[in-house]
Design a protein around this motif. Structure first.
Motif, PDB file in Angstrom:
ATOM      1  N   GLY A 148       0.790  -1.221   0.000  1.00  0.00           N
ATOM      2  CA  GLY A 148       0.000   0.000   0.000  1.00  0.00           C
ATOM      3  C   GLY A 148       0.818   1.264   0.000  1.00  0.00           C
ATOM      4  O   GLY A 148       0.284   2.342  -0.182  1.00  0.00           O
ATOM      5  N   ASN A 149       2.122   1.138   0.192  1.00  0.00           N
ATOM      6  CA  ASN A 149       3.001   2.299   0.144  1.00  0.00           C
ATOM      7  C   ASN A 149       3.109   2.798  -1.295  1.00  0.00           C
ATOM      8  O   ASN A 149       2.860   2.053  -2.246  1.00  0.00           O
ATOM      9  CB  ASN A 149       4.373   1.891   0.688  1.00  0.00           C
ATOM     10  N   THR A 150       3.489   4.068  -1.457  1.00  0.00           N
ATOM     11  CA  THR A 150       3.648   4.593  -2.815  1.00  0.00           C
ATOM     12  C   THR A 150       4.688   3.807  -3.606  1.00  0.00           C
ATOM     13  O   THR A 150       4.566   3.657  -4.819  1.00  0.00           O
ATOM     14  CB  THR A 150       4.063   6.076  -2.781  1.00  0.00           C
ATOM     15  N   SER A 151       5.717   3.299  -2.919  1.00  0.00           N
ATOM     16  CA  SER A 151       6.736   2.516  -3.623  1.00  0.00           C
ATOM     17  C   SER A 151       6.153   1.221  -4.178  1.00  0.00           C
ATOM     18  O   SER A 151       6.634   0.694  -5.180  1.00  0.00           O
ATOM     19  CB  SER A 151       7.910   2.205  -2.683  1.00  0.00           C
ATOM     20  N   HIS A 152       5.126   0.707  -3.541  1.00  0.00           N
ATOM     21  CA  HIS A 152       4.428  -0.474  -4.035  1.00  0.00           C
ATOM     22  C   HIS A 152       3.516  -0.104  -5.204  1.00  0.00           C
ATOM     23  O   HIS A 152       3.599  -0.660  -6.299  1.00  0.00           O
ATOM     24  CB  HIS A 152       3.611  -1.103  -2.895  1.00  0.00           C
ATOM     25  N   LEU A 153       2.660   0.881  -4.963  1.00  0.00           N
ATOM     26  CA  LEU A 153       1.638   1.209  -5.945  1.00  0.00           C
ATOM     27  C   LEU A 153       2.228   1.851  -7.197  1.00  0.00           C
ATOM     28  O   LEU A 153       1.745   1.624  -8.313  1.00  0.00           O
ATOM     29  CB  LEU A 153       0.599   2.140  -5.323  1.00  0.00           C
ATOM     30  N   ALA A 154       3.292   2.647  -7.041  1.00  0.00           N
ATOM     31  CA  ALA A 154       3.931   3.247  -8.218  1.00  0.00           C
ATOM     32  C   ALA A 154       4.454   2.160  -9.149  1.00  0.00           C
ATOM     33  O   ALA A 154       4.312   2.257 -10.378  1.00  0.00           O
ATOM     34  CB  ALA A 154       5.070   4.165  -7.785  1.00  0.00           C
ATOM     35  N   ALA A 155       5.050   1.114  -8.580  1.00  0.00           N
ATOM     36  CA  ALA A 155       5.569   0.026  -9.409  1.00  0.00           C
ATOM     37  C   ALA A 155       4.431  -0.767 -10.056  1.00  0.00           C
ATOM     38  O   ALA A 155       4.544  -1.211 -11.206  1.00  0.00           O
ATOM     39  CB  ALA A 155       6.444  -0.896  -8.565  1.00  0.00           C
ATOM     40  N   GLU A 156       3.315  -0.931  -9.322  1.00  0.00           N
ATOM     41  CA  GLU A 156       2.154  -1.614  -9.905  1.00  0.00           C
ATOM     42  C   GLU A 156       1.586  -0.812 -11.076  1.00  0.00           C
ATOM     43  O   GLU A 156       1.196  -1.369 -12.108  1.00  0.00           O
ATOM     44  CB  GLU A 156       1.076  -1.821  -8.832  1.00  0.00           C
ATOM     45  N   MET A 157       1.548   0.503 -10.928  1.00  0.00           N
ATOM     46  CA  MET A 157       1.094   1.353 -12.030  1.00  0.00           C
ATOM     47  C   MET A 157       2.031   1.237 -13.225  1.00  0.00           C
ATOM     48  O   MET A 157       1.600   1.187 -14.379  1.00  0.00           O
ATOM     49  CB  MET A 157       1.009   2.803 -11.546  1.00  0.00           C
ATOM     50  N   PHE A 158       3.334   1.193 -12.935  1.00  0.00           N
ATOM     51  CA  PHE A 158       4.328   1.049 -13.996  1.00  0.00           C
ATOM     52  C   PHE A 158       4.127  -0.272 -14.736  1.00  0.00           C
ATOM     53  O   PHE A 158       4.166  -0.317 -15.978  1.00  0.00           O
ATOM     54  CB  PHE A 158       5.728   1.115 -13.384  1.00  0.00           C
ATOM     55  N   LYS A 159       3.908  -1.355 -14.001  1.00  0.00           N
ATOM     56  CA  LYS A 159       3.660  -2.653 -14.618  1.00  0.00           C
ATOM     57  C   LYS A 159       2.424  -2.592 -15.519  1.00  0.00           C
ATOM     58  O   LYS A 159       2.441  -3.102 -16.641  1.00  0.00           O
ATOM     59  CB  LYS A 159       3.446  -3.714 -13.531  1.00  0.00           C
ATOM     60  N   HIS A 160       1.366  -1.966 -15.005  1.00  0.00           N
ATOM     61  CA  HIS A 160       0.117  -1.898 -15.765  1.00  0.00           C
ATOM     62  C   HIS A 160       0.296  -1.112 -17.066  1.00  0.00           C
ATOM     63  O   HIS A 160      -0.232  -1.513 -18.117  1.00  0.00           O
ATOM     64  CB  HIS A 160      -0.964  -1.234 -14.907  1.00  0.00           C
ATOM     65  N   GLN A 161       1.034  -0.016 -16.994  1.00  0.00           N
ATOM     66  CA  GLN A 161       1.175   0.848 -18.168  1.00  0.00           C
ATOM     67  C   GLN A 161       2.169   0.308 -19.187  1.00  0.00           C
ATOM     68  O   GLN A 161       2.080   0.631 -20.374  1.00  0.00           O
ATOM     69  CB  GLN A 161       1.591   2.257 -17.743  1.00  0.00           C
ATOM     70  N   THR A 162       3.131  -0.497 -18.742  1.00  0.00           N
ATOM     71  CA  THR A 162       4.199  -0.925 -19.643  1.00  0.00           C
ATOM     72  C   THR A 162       4.167  -2.403 -20.005  1.00  0.00           C
ATOM     73  O   THR A 162       4.759  -2.802 -21.009  1.00  0.00           O
ATOM     74  CB  THR A 162       5.578  -0.637 -19.022  1.00  0.00           C
ATOM     75  N   GLY A 163       3.506  -3.214 -19.201  1.00  0.00           N
ATOM     76  CA  GLY A 163       3.499  -4.652 -19.446  1.00  0.00           C
ATOM     77  C   GLY A 163       4.740  -5.365 -18.946  1.00  0.00           C
ATOM     78  O   GLY A 163       4.911  -6.565 -19.194  1.00  0.00           O
ATOM     79  N   ALA A 164       5.620  -4.665 -18.234  1.00  0.00           N
ATOM     80  CA  ALA A 164       6.830  -5.291 -17.690  1.00  0.00           C
ATOM     81  C   ALA A 164       6.450  -6.228 -16.550  1.00  0.00           C
ATOM     82  O   ALA A 164       5.649  -5.868 -15.682  1.00  0.00           O
ATOM     83  CB  ALA A 164       7.797  -4.225 -17.191  1.00  0.00           C
ATOM     84  N   ASP A 165       7.017  -7.424 -16.548  1.00  0.00           N
ATOM     85  CA  ASP A 165       6.720  -8.398 -15.515  1.00  0.00           C
ATOM     86  C   ASP A 165       7.690  -8.202 -14.346  1.00  0.00           C
ATOM     87  O   ASP A 165       8.906  -8.305 -14.517  1.00  0.00           O
ATOM     88  CB  ASP A 165       6.845  -9.825 -16.065  1.00  0.00           C
ATOM     89  N   MET A 166       7.167  -7.924 -13.134  1.00  0.00           N
ATOM     90  CA  MET A 166       8.000  -7.735 -11.950  1.00  0.00           C
ATOM     91  C   MET A 166       7.265  -8.282 -10.737  1.00  0.00           C
ATOM     92  O   MET A 166       6.062  -8.093 -10.598  1.00  0.00           O
ATOM     93  CB  MET A 166       8.311  -6.241 -11.718  1.00  0.00           C
ATOM     94  N   MET A 167       7.989  -8.948  -9.862  1.00  0.00           N
ATOM     95  CA  MET A 167       7.403  -9.524  -8.649  1.00  0.00           C
ATOM     96  C   MET A 167       7.597  -8.577  -7.471  1.00  0.00           C
ATOM     97  O   MET A 167       8.693  -8.054  -7.259  1.00  0.00           O
ATOM     98  CB  MET A 167       8.058 -10.873  -8.348  1.00  0.00           C
ATOM     99  N   HIS A 168       6.543  -8.394  -6.680  1.00  0.00           N
ATOM    100  CA  HIS A 168       6.583  -7.485  -5.533  1.00  0.00           C
ATOM    101  C   HIS A 168       7.165  -8.180  -4.300  1.00  0.00           C
ATOM    102  O   HIS A 168       6.754  -9.278  -3.935  1.00  0.00           O
ATOM    103  CB  HIS A 168       5.164  -6.995  -5.218  1.00  0.00           C
TER     104      HIS A 168
END
Length: 320
Positions: free
Chosen positions: A159-179
């Protein structure tokens, strides 16, 4: 004669009232709750702020760390605190994210708190260990797409911005990354340094020293413009149009805190963060000091609640 007697009585009553008037705020130590562990961006802002307030008011400002649940644990404690201005809380953008991210919270984000001041804003830095096989945002996207399951990103907690910012990045770019969540920015940066994760969308204040020391590499910043501290590092938006995420830091008091106390806190905080030495120190970490009025901070929270609600819906991020 009667007028003289009445005048004397009035003067006596005024003196008696003054003797029993509430003492000037503050007249005892103030506890500043910090929702993340020591060493993170909130701590780096709170320490000089608290020291300057202590110097100004002559009363100790005690930092009390209450990490967990994206700041919700500390927020719940503040909601239960006595509304006298002697227990306050530093909140980050996660405070406006949590209502959309969590199915329920033990407090009402707007009704249970009195906004005091938007203290500062701060862009994020996409930082990575030197061994991460990408030096730019396009390279990061390409590697994430072609190597599913290979990239991992740290966060300062669910729920931190560091979490959600990366989730937004994944959604917009399609890059696969594990949290991989940690309990605060400090422990997450330690994980970065140890190579436990591939990257992190971190507050620039906590990753910058490691970049400057050559221990981490800076891939991009998330603000609208390049940071003056890293002028050669591009923004994410230069490769992913429209991707802008800024962190922010504010102070809340419990609902019901007297307006005179809230105003005194707000004025003191504004004076503290704009004091030349403090402002210079914070600017060196990447913060942009603000020191707003309570009304301005309340309006800011309302805007952020709406913006992050949309971001959570788009990203699909959820915390159980």
């Amino acid at each position: 004669m009667i007028r003289s007697i009445l005048a004397a009585v009035s003067a006596s009553l005024l003196c008696l009232g003054a003797a029993h008037a509430a003492p000037a705020y503050p007249d005892k130590p103030i506890t500043l709750l910090i929702p993340y562990p020591p060493g993170g961006s909130a701590d780096m802002l709170a320490r000089p702020l608290g020291a300057e307030l202590q110097k100004k008011w002559g009363q100790p400002v005690v930092l009390e760390y209450k990490p967990g649940a994206g700041g919700a644990i500390a927020s719940a404690q503040l909601a239960r605190a006595k509304p006298d201005g002697y227990t306050v809380l530093m909140v980050l953008a996660a405070h406006a994210i949590n209502p959309s991210l969590y199915p329920s919270l033990p407090y009402d984000t707007r009704k249970d708190f009195a906004p005091v001041s938007l203290v500062a804003t701060l862009p994020m830095l996409v930082a990575a260990p030197l061994a991460t096989p990408a030096d730019t945002i396009p390279e990061l996207i390409a590697y994430g797409k072609s190597h599913p399951g290979k990239l991992s990103f740290a966060s300062a907690g669910n729920g931190n911005t560091s979490h959600l910012a990366a989730e937004m990045f994944k959604h917009q770019t399609g890059a696969d990354m594990m949290h991989v969540p940690y309990k605060g920015s400090g422990p997450a940066v330690v994980a970065l340094l140890g190579g436990e994760v591939s990257l992190m969308f971190d507050s620039i204040s906590t990753s910058l020293p490691q970049v400057q020391a050559g221990k981490l590499k800076a891939i991009a910043v998330t603000g609208e413009h390049r940071s003056p501290l890293l002028p050669n590092v591009p923004t994410v938006a230069e490769s992913v149009p429209g991707f802008v995420v800024n962190g922010w830091y504010g102070i809340l008091a419990p609902a019901g805190t007297p307006k005179s106390v809230v105003d005194a806190l707000s004025k003191g905080i504004a004076q503290a963060v704009t004091a030349p030495a403090v402002k210079q120190q914070l600017s060196g970490y990447g913060y942009e000091v603000v020191g707003s009025t309570p009304e301005e901070f309340g309006a800011h929270i309302d805007r952020e609640l709406g913006a992050w609600k949309k971001a959570v819906e788009v990203s699909g991020a959820k915390v159980n």
